[in-house]
Design an enzyme around this catalytic site. Structure first.
Site, short mmCIF file in Angstrom:
data_model
loop_
_atom_site.label_atom_id
_atom_site.label_comp_id
_atom_site.label_asym_id
_atom_site.label_seq_id
_atom_site.Cartn_x
_atom_site.Cartn_y
_atom_site.Cartn_z
N TRP A 72 -7.23 20.98 35.62
CA TRP A 72 -7.50 22.34 35.17
C TRP A 72 -7.45 23.32 36.34
CZ3 TRP A 72 -11.14 23.66 30.59
CH2 TRP A 72 -10.75 22.93 29.46
N ASP A 87 -17.74 19.55 41.03
CA ASP A 87 -17.87 18.22 40.44
C ASP A 87 -18.69 17.34 41.38
OD1 ASP A 87 -17.43 15.68 39.11
OD2 ASP A 87 -15.60 16.53 38.27
N LYS A 166 -16.05 22.06 26.57
CA LYS A 166 -15.71 20.95 25.68
C LYS A 166 -16.95 20.44 24.96
CE LYS A 166 -14.20 16.91 27.42
NZ LYS A 166 -13.14 16.03 27.96
#
Length: 217
Positions: A72, A87, A166
């Site tokens: 992404w 992350d 998501k």
């Protein structure tokens, strides 16, 4: 016509694992990643979302949550955006992308201290917990991640900003959808064609952030 890759069974490998590997290797989006140079097939999900909702523009400041391995972030950087990839796992260097190792559930304070009063135009989250195989529990776990991402968005998103997260469909996603509706002018469910048909994966795309800082603290 694409030539399918046959996967032989191997000692110690479960039949279900062999089937997954066969499906993965013959997935057209996996094959496309090799051709297009993306780090993950999920890059095509963001491309579809962007084509539908016109999310990404040159010069934007973007946070990509759960960025590893970087698909992404690659797509956003190719659009000319300034991307911060966040992350717990490493993300190898991408031009135009800053990487921060951080657990947003436990370490949101670190990001607040780093960015202080900075604001971002788009916040993206393709995060999902490791699947335990029980759909109801996987749903609960991803919705906890969704709440954490929304907490971050409340703090860092520009007025008029965009938020993509998501979810796995289940009993709680409607409540989260309604929560988003209070803060954004437009909220839509979207399932990219590149999402596997058997997956309950969906994306909530929220546009035009209107929430005020006073109502969120």
């Amino acid at each position: 016509m694409a030539i399918k890759t046959r996967v032989k069974t191997a000692k110690g490998r479960k039949l279900s694992s062999t089937r997954w590997l066969h499906r993965h290797l013959n997935d057209k989006y996996v094959q496309e990643t090799n051709k297009d140079g993306y780090r993950s097939r999920s890059a095509y999900k963001l491309i579809e979302i962007d084509n539908k909702f016109e999310l990404l523009q040159a010069g934007q400041k973007i946070i990509d949550l759960g960025a590893s391995p970087g698909g992404w972030s690659q797509v956003a950087a190719q659009k000319g955006a300034n991307v911060v990839a966040i992350d717990m796992k490493p993300v190898n260097m991408i031009n135009g992308v800053e990487y921060i190792k951080c657990n947003i559930i436990n370490e949101l304070k670190i990001l607040k201290e780093k960015f202080k009063d900075q604001k971002f135009d788009v916040i993206l989250s393709d995060m999902a917990p490791e699947s335990c195989g029980l759909k109801s529990l996987d749903h609960i776990r991803i919705m906890l991640l969704c709440e954490a991402t929304l907490s971050l968005a409340k703090h860092f998103l520009n007025h008029g900003g965009k938020f993509v997260v998501k979810i796995l469909q289940g009993e709680s996603d409607k409540d989260f959808f309604n929560e988003l509706k209070k803060m954004f002018k437009k909220v839509k469910y979207f399932k990219p064609k590149s999402s596997r048909s058997e997956s309950t994966e969906m994306y909530l795309v929220s546009l035009d952030f209107t929430g005020s800082r006073s109502s969120m603290e």
